[in-house]
Each structure stands twice: as structure tokens, then as C-alpha cells.
Design a protein around this motif. Structure first.
Motif, short mmCIF file in Angstrom:
data_model
loop_
_atom_site.label_atom_id
_atom_site.label_comp_id
_atom_site.label_asym_id
_atom_site.label_seq_id
_atom_site.Cartn_x
_atom_site.Cartn_y
_atom_site.Cartn_z
N VAL A 1 38.29 38.20 42.02
CA VAL A 1 39.07 39.13 42.86
C VAL A 1 39.83 40.11 41.98
O VAL A 1 40.47 39.72 41.01
CB VAL A 1 40.03 38.35 43.77
CG1 VAL A 1 41.02 39.29 44.44
CG2 VAL A 1 39.26 37.56 44.82
N VAL A 2 39.77 41.39 42.34
CA VAL A 2 40.48 42.42 41.57
C VAL A 2 41.36 43.28 42.47
O VAL A 2 42.02 44.21 42.00
CB VAL A 2 39.49 43.35 40.83
CG1 VAL A 2 38.66 42.57 39.84
CG2 VAL A 2 38.58 44.10 41.81
N ASP B 1 51.35 43.81 40.76
CA ASP B 1 50.01 43.62 40.21
C ASP B 1 49.65 42.15 40.11
O ASP B 1 50.28 41.39 39.37
CB ASP B 1 49.94 44.29 38.83
CG ASP B 1 48.52 44.30 38.27
OD1 ASP B 1 47.63 43.76 38.92
OD2 ASP B 1 48.35 44.86 37.18
N THR B 2 48.61 41.71 40.82
CA THR B 2 48.19 40.31 40.74
C THR B 2 47.72 39.94 39.35
O THR B 2 47.68 38.77 38.99
CB THR B 2 47.04 40.03 41.72
OG1 THR B 2 45.98 40.96 41.50
CG2 THR B 2 47.50 40.14 43.16
N LYS B 3 47.36 40.95 38.55
CA LYS B 3 46.94 40.67 37.18
C LYS B 3 48.06 39.98 36.40
O LYS B 3 47.81 39.09 35.59
CB LYS B 3 46.54 41.98 36.49
CG LYS B 3 46.12 41.82 35.03
CD LYS B 3 44.87 40.99 34.91
CE LYS B 3 44.38 40.95 33.48
NZ LYS B 3 43.17 40.18 33.33
N THR B 4 49.30 40.39 36.67
CA THR B 4 50.42 39.78 35.97
C THR B 4 50.52 38.31 36.31
O THR B 4 50.80 37.48 35.44
CB THR B 4 51.73 40.51 36.32
OG1 THR B 4 51.58 41.89 36.02
CG2 THR B 4 52.89 39.95 35.53
N GLU C 1 44.35 45.90 35.50
CA GLU C 1 43.68 45.21 34.39
C GLU C 1 42.63 44.22 34.85
O GLU C 1 41.65 43.97 34.14
CB GLU C 1 44.72 44.52 33.51
CG GLU C 1 45.56 45.48 32.69
CD GLU C 1 46.42 44.75 31.67
OE1 GLU C 1 45.85 44.05 30.81
OE2 GLU C 1 47.65 44.87 31.75
N LEU C 2 42.83 43.63 36.02
CA LEU C 2 41.80 42.73 36.53
C LEU C 2 40.49 43.46 36.75
O LEU C 2 39.41 42.95 36.40
CB LEU C 2 42.27 42.10 37.86
CG LEU C 2 43.08 40.83 37.79
CD1 LEU C 2 43.51 40.40 39.18
CD2 LEU C 2 42.29 39.71 37.13
N LEU C 3 40.56 44.65 37.34
CA LEU C 3 39.35 45.44 37.56
C LEU C 3 38.71 45.81 36.23
O LEU C 3 37.49 45.66 36.06
CB LEU C 3 39.70 46.71 38.36
CG LEU C 3 38.56 47.71 38.55
CD1 LEU C 3 37.41 47.09 39.32
CD2 LEU C 3 39.07 48.97 39.26
#
Length: 558
Positions: free
Chosen positions: A55-56, A481-484, A135-137
Motif C-alpha cells: 500500500v502506498v 504520511d503513512t511512510k513515517t 516515499e512509500l510510492l
């Protein structure tokens, strides 16, 4: 507002019931994304963890919710090792956008096109787009780009599939929207000439049809002649090499799910495999089954001619891989008349199946840690977790296929990351190596051992789960941001465990002595603030989370 169709009404109820059944705490929009990905990838044998990993979506997602890269049927992660020796490879990129809206809109495809032109043009440096995309993407795009670049010299077949899912009506897609998908096709063809491209609109009716389809658990093996059968329904038979290649392949990719119970992974160009390869290459050699021990397949049920239910190849993985590689790399295969010897053992009892796995692999030296899911410790963990409301996915997707709650299914990889974080204080490894964390026997023995109190495994799961829940609830307080969350989760869990247990020493002993896990919000708050402070000081990016600098900085403060 247009009146809802029966399919839309039924789909809404299915989504509501499924969300309740899986016991997942997330918004309806997030659940719809997970549900559609699960249905779209039903035949790819992915886990809930795999879907979460891919998931991104969130701010800066470029109109994409999730990205999956498969190479020869294997889902790629940042630590997946590519086999660059194969001359033919199959790369499949799946991109999904899921919206709960009742219609399909042009904007979604416009965003697709912009993202493709920015990130999938190999001439562009993706790091230049950090301000535009999350960043996830970027991480998931790089996984595809790296796989494509490393395998380019083999001229791999490329399949790129876009799925745009809504709760809309499949037959009511405006011509402007469908025209946008054709323009996206042109964009892809310019970037990847020769790639097979698909754009799929997934509406309520299609989703219902997907939901009703149950993946087949049976495979058919065409054998050369009448098999030898036993009273118990087991078989010994010969199959041509080409028919066995078809048995272990799905649309040109290796059918990895049938090797889940094997105690080894493919060992590459070791001496044994090199010998198998040379034998296969010499079409004029003695018949293959004269020179090879063959393969062993365990199944609950098989019927002649021969349909095998839920087959698991428990011995002969190296042989199977070499046969797959051989026939994948050669154009003409019909001239090969050689055969392979196959044992098909029908056994429904799970403990007996594990004994057979061990016995069929006892003829050559295997380190005890290589037994993995068949090892006693994993059976003990499975039993203990089940008694405490969790389902340990010792055999991949076993509990998912039984419909157990997604929030209660614990994979071996998930538990390994939890143990590596809380017991060994290595959150960087947990973040950076999601799929290869326990490939090394030394590390494996440190976290999966009969000497560790069995309740430790439950307690580390509860700490990680509580950390995830806290971070999800606190997102608005520190980042959009879910990346964090992905980057700091393991560091926060480690810090929480140390603060909660009031020690950095004898963690296993402390975990064993504490009666239950009940962590206060104060501890979570303090831990989060400490981790964020150090994370930001070091640069607050992917490399910090996967590197070796952040952990000692945090430990020094505790």
C-alpha cells in the motif's frame, strides 16, 4: 442521486459483513482498498501482510493505492534476491486504485498518466520527485525499476495491469473516462515497447463476481503411464518432463504456492543443481528418472489420472526449479521424451505431514534451522497463539483461506520482525529486511528457540500490535504520511518495550516475568517523541530507518 442497483446494494452489505468478520479497525475507504486488492490478487497467493506492505496511498500517492511487482510469480520486496541467471523472465506489475465513489472519474486516470511519465520513465531519477510523491510510492516504484533493469538483458516478458475499482456500475463508464485509459496504454507502450498492457475497470458487478470465485486448490498432473497405487490412495508414477514443467507453472511463472511446505529454498548454482542442469541440457542422456531421485508431493487427496488437491512439493524443490528454468529458457521442448519419478503421498493429518516432510529431507544434511515452518517451535507457537485468540500462519495463507480475522493472523515474518525488534534491539533489520530476516540460521536460532518461554511470542505480538494502533491513532499529531509510520514503527515498539519493562538487560527474562501487556499512553507518547526527535535529527527518511545509526542514538537516551 441515481438509484443504487442490486449489485451495489449487495456489495455494500458484503463489505460491511467482511469488515466485521475480519475484525479490521480501519475506515471504510481503507477497507475497500484492502478488499479490492485481495480480490484482484486472489490467484497470486498473497497474504494480508503482502497487501499491507504494497500500500502506498495517502498524500503524494500519485493516484495509486498499491503497487505489486512479481518476477516469475514471486512478489518482490526491497530485500528479495533476484535470480539473474535465468535467460527468460516474466515481470508483472500490478497497480491498483480503489475509490468508494459510485462512479468512475477522469481525474484518477489523469493522475495515473502523470505518475507513469514521472516515475516509470527510466531516464528520470526518482529521487528528484521526493517533494511530489511520498516515499512509500517511490520505494515500490524502485522495486519494479530495479527488477526490470537487472533482468533487461534477458529480454523479459512485461505485463502491466492497471485496476481502477469503484462501487460504480460497470456498464456506465463515460466515454471520456474510457478514452483516458487508451491514452494511458499509449504512454506505457512508449516507455516499455512490447509490454502487454491491461486496463481494468472494476465496478460493483465485477467485484461481486470476483467475490464468488473461489481459487482452485487442485492441480492436474498428466502422467506417462498407469501409476502404481496403494490401498491408502497414494501413487508412484512417471511424468514427462514437459508435463511436469506445466504442473509447476502458471502462465509462464513458477507456481510458488505448491512449494510452501518445502523445508529448503532454491539454492541456486550449487553443485547438485549444476549437475541437474547439465543432465537436463543433454537431451541424449539416459532417461532423467534414472539419474534423479524425483520429487515427493503430499496431498490430502489425489485421484487418477491424476488430480491432486492442495499439492505441496516437499522434496525435489531443486529439481523442480531446474526443470522450470530449463524449459522456460528453451523454445523447443516437444522433442524431450524423458520422464521424472514422482511420489504422491495422500495424508490428511497435519502432524503426519510434517513427519513426512522431515523424513523425505533426511537423506542430505540440513541445518535444523532450515526446517522452519515444520519445526516443533512453530507448531508450539501456533497452538499457544490459537489458545490466546491469534492464528499463526505457519503454512502460508492457511488461516486466510479459512476466513479467520485478518487482524488476528500472524505470519512467521511478522513474528520474526517483532522478535528482532523487541528481543534483539534490531528495529533497523526488521524494517529493512521484511522477507529475508531469518534466512541466516544464526539469527533464526536467536528468535525461534524452544529455550524461549512460549508466552514471549504472544507478548511481543501484543507490544507490536499496541504500537501500531497507537501510531495510527496519533497520525495527525506528527505526520500526514503513512511512510513515517512504516519507518518508525519498530523503533517506537523497541523503545516502548524498554520503558515498559524498565530495563535494557535480560529482556527475555523480563518479558517472561511480567504477567500481562498493559502499556500506558504516557509510555507510548514518551517513546514516540524520543524516536521522532532522533529520526528527524538524522534526516527522517528511508535510509535512516533502514540504516544502523538510529538504534544506538535511541538506546543511548534510554
Amino acid at each position: 442521486m441515481a438509484k443504487k442497483t442490486n449489485d451495489q446494494i449487495i456489495l455494500e452489505q458484503i463489505l460491511k459483513d467482511k469488515k466485521s468478520e475480519l475484525e479490521i479497525e480501519m475506515t471504510d475507504a481503507d477497507f475497500f482498498e484492502m478488499y479490492t486488492a485481495s480480490e484482484i490478487l486472489k490467484d497470486y497467493d498473497v497474504t494480508y501482510d503482502d497487501i499491507s506492505y504494497s500500500v502506498v496511498e495517502n498524500g503524494g500517492d500519485g493516484g495509486i493505492d498499491s503497487i505489486f511487482t512479481f518476477v516469475n510469480g514471486e512478489l518482490q520486496k526491497e530485500d528479495t534476491q533476484l535470480n539473474v541467471q535465468m535467460r527468460k523472465n516474466h515481470i508483472e506489475l500490478i497497480i491498483i486504485q480503489s475509490k468508494t465513489s459510485p462512479t468512475f472519474k477522469e481525474d484518477a486516470i489523469t493522475k495515473f498518466r502523470e505518475t507513469i511519465q514521472d516515475l516509470f520513465n527510466l531516464a528520470n531519477d526518482v529521487t528528484k520527485f521526493k517533494q511530489r510523491y511520498n516515499e512509500l510510492l517511490l520505494e515500490k516504484v524502485l522495486i519494479f525499476r530495479n527488477a526490470y533493469s537487472k533482468l533487461a538483458k534477458t529480454f523479459p516478458t512485461i505485463v502491466i495491469r492497471f485496476f481502477y475499482a469503484t462501487q460504480g456500475i460497470d456498464t456506465e463508464i463515460h466515454v471520456n473516462v474510457s478514452d483516458k485509459s487508451l491514452k494511458l496504454r499509449d504512454d506505457i507502450n512508449k516507455l516499455f515497447s512490447g509490454a502487454n498492457f491491461e486496463f481494468n475497470f472494476i465496478g460493483a458487478s465485477t467485484l461481486l463476481e470476483m467475490s464468488r470465485n473461489i481459487p482452485s486448490s487442485t492441480r492436474t498432473l498428466d502422467i506417462s503411464e498407469q501409476p502404481i497405487s496403494t490401498v491408502a490412495g497414494s501413487y508412484i508414477c512417471l511424468a514427462s518432463l514437459t508435463k511436469y514443467y506445466e504442473f509447476v507453472s502458471d502462465d509462464g511463472a513458477l507456481a510458488r504456492s505448491i512449494f510452501e511446505s518445502n523445508v529448503r529454498d532454491y539454492q541456486g548454482s550449487v553443485t547438485v543443481n549444476t549437475g541437474i542442469r547439465l543432465t537436463l541440457n543433454n537431451i541424449n542422456s539416459d532417461d532423467f528418472w534414472y539419474l534423479n531421485n524425483g520429487v515427493t508431493i503430499i496431498t490430502p487427496k489425489a485421484v487418477s489420472q491424476i488430480t491432486i488437491e492442495d499439492p505441496q512439493i516437499v522434496n525435489g524443490l531443486q529439481t523442480s526449479h531446474e526443470i522450470y528454468r530449463h524449459f522456460s529458457d528453451h523454445e523447443k521442448v516437444d522433442d524431450d521424451k524423458r520422464s521424472i519419478l514422482i511420489r504422491i503421498i495422500c495424508e490428511e493429518n497435519e502432524e503426519a505431514r510434517d513427519r513426512i516432510i522431515r523424513a523425505t529431507n533426511s537423506q542430505t544434511a540440513i541445518l535444523p534451522a532450515s526446517l522452519r515452518s515444520s519445526d516443533e517451535i512453530h507448531r508450539n507457537i501456533e497452538d499457544y497463539l490459537k489458545a490466546n485468540g491469534f492464528y499463526y500462519d505457519r503454512k502460508k495463507n492457511f488461516y486466510k483461506n479459512l476466513g479467520k480475522p485478518a487482524s488476528k493472523i500472524i505470519s512467521i515474518a511478522y513474528l520474526a520482525q517483532a522478535m528482532m525488534t523487541i528481543v534483539l534491539f534490531r528495529p533497523d533489520s526488521a524494517r529493512a529486511r521484511p522477507s529475508t530476516l531469518i534466512n541466516q540460521d544464526i539469527e533464526y536460532k536467536k528468535i525461534f528457540s524452544l529455550d524461549i518461554s512460549i508466552d514471549t511470542y504472544l507478548k511481543v505480538i501484543l507490544i507490536i500490535k499496541a504500537t501500531e494502533a497507537f501510531l495510527k491513532n496519533e497520525t495527525d499529531n506528527y505526520t500526514p504520511d503513512t511512510k513515517t509510520i512504516t519507518n518508525i514503527k519498530y523503533y517506537v515498539a523497541m523503545t516502548v518495550a524498554i520503558k515498559y519493562l524498565s530495563t535494557k538487560d535480560k529482556i527475555l527474562e523480563s518479558l517472561s516475568n511480567i504477567p500481562q501487556i498493559a502499556i500506558s499512553d504516557d509510555i507510548f507518547d514518551e517513546s514516540l517523541q524520543l524516536v521522532l526527535k532522533k529520526y528527524v535529527e538524522l534526516g527522517a527518511d528511508d535510509q535512516v530507518a533502514k540504516g544502523a545509526s538510529l538504534t544506538p542514538e535511541i538506546l543511548a537516551e534510554l
